[in-house]
Design a protein around this motif. Structure first.
Motif, PDB file in Angstrom:
ATOM      1  N   ALA A 118       0.840  -1.194   0.000  1.00 42.73           N
ATOM      2  CA  ALA A 118       0.000   0.000   0.000  1.00 42.73           C
ATOM      3  C   ALA A 118       0.874   1.242   0.000  1.00 42.73           C
ATOM      4  O   ALA A 118       1.963   1.259   0.552  1.00 42.73           O
ATOM      5  CB  ALA A 118      -0.911   0.004   1.219  1.00 42.73           C
ATOM      6  N   ASP A 146      -6.936  -0.203  -0.420  1.00 44.12           N
ATOM      7  CA  ASP A 146      -5.782  -0.069   0.458  1.00 44.12           C
ATOM      8  C   ASP A 146      -6.084   0.858   1.627  1.00 44.12           C
ATOM      9  O   ASP A 146      -5.185   1.429   2.219  1.00 44.12           O
ATOM     10  CB  ASP A 146      -4.560   0.423  -0.319  1.00 44.12           C
ATOM     11  CG  ASP A 146      -4.765   1.786  -0.946  1.00 44.12           C
ATOM     12  OD1 ASP A 146      -5.890   2.311  -0.868  1.00 44.12           O
ATOM     13  OD2 ASP A 146      -3.812   2.327  -1.532  1.00 44.12           O
ATOM     14  N   ASN A 205      -9.002  -5.275   3.847  1.00 47.26           N
ATOM     15  CA  ASN A 205      -8.950  -4.781   2.469  1.00 47.26           C
ATOM     16  C   ASN A 205      -9.599  -5.774   1.515  1.00 47.26           C
ATOM     17  O   ASN A 205     -10.267  -5.371   0.565  1.00 47.26           O
ATOM     18  CB  ASN A 205      -7.504  -4.509   2.052  1.00 47.26           C
ATOM     19  CG  ASN A 205      -7.001  -3.192   2.588  1.00 47.26           C
ATOM     20  OD1 ASN A 205      -7.765  -2.256   2.785  1.00 47.26           O
ATOM     21  ND2 ASN A 205      -5.715  -3.110   2.839  1.00 47.26           N
ATOM     22  N   ALA A 260      -2.400  -4.033   0.572  1.00 49.11           N
ATOM     23  CA  ALA A 260      -3.353  -3.572  -0.441  1.00 49.11           C
ATOM     24  C   ALA A 260      -3.786  -4.753  -1.302  1.00 49.11           C
ATOM     25  O   ALA A 260      -2.996  -5.650  -1.603  1.00 49.11           O
ATOM     26  CB  ALA A 260      -2.729  -2.493  -1.310  1.00 49.11           C
TER      27      ALA A 260
END
Length: 139
Positions: free
Chosen positions: A22, A76, A84, A36
């Motif tokens: 991320a 993210d 996520n 992410a």
């Protein structure tokens, strides 16, 4: 199986998830963990979507859809990979649900009697103004 609506459900193998690092602040933790999530869903090759839903989904996806018809969603916002994943999957489900609702047809309306009268009255007033400007005497 991922249940979208009572008619639409997706197989787990239709969705591809990849994990990336991320961006943004976070110190040492963000530099070494891949939290992410990038979700890929091939809209054009999915056997579980009807043609109407597919067309509406492609239109709703906008620039998140590639030339090949793959929808790419990225999440993210959370610090954990699990949250996520849940967030990006929820966004996909919401997008497909929105695409599954057919648009309501527009019902043509008619102008009211009063609006017709006001329009004709305004046209008459404008006509009188222009006639008076011309300088021709009335007959």
């Amino acid at each position: 199986m991922i249940r979208i609506t009572h008619r639409i459900s997706l197989d787990d193998d239709e969705i591809e998830e990849t994990f990336v690092r991320a961006s943004g602040p976070g110190g040492q933790h963000v530099n070494k963990t891949e939290t992410a999530v990038q979700l890929r869903f091939n809209v054009r090759q999915s056997p579980n979507l009807s043609d109407d839903v597919r067309r509406r989904l492609e239109r709703l996806a906008g620039n998140r859809l590639t030339q090949d018809g793959v929808l790419i969603l990225v999440a993210d916002g959370h610090r954990s990979q699990k949250r996520n994943r849940e967030a990006v999957l929820e966004r996909l489900i919401e997008l497909i649900r929105e695409a599954s609702i057919p648009p309501t047809p527009r019902r043509p309306t008619k102008p009211t009697f009063g609006s017709k009268q006001r329009r004709l009255e305004a046209k008459g007033q404008r006509s009188d103004i222009k006639r008076l400007r011309s300088g021709k005497p009335d007959v």
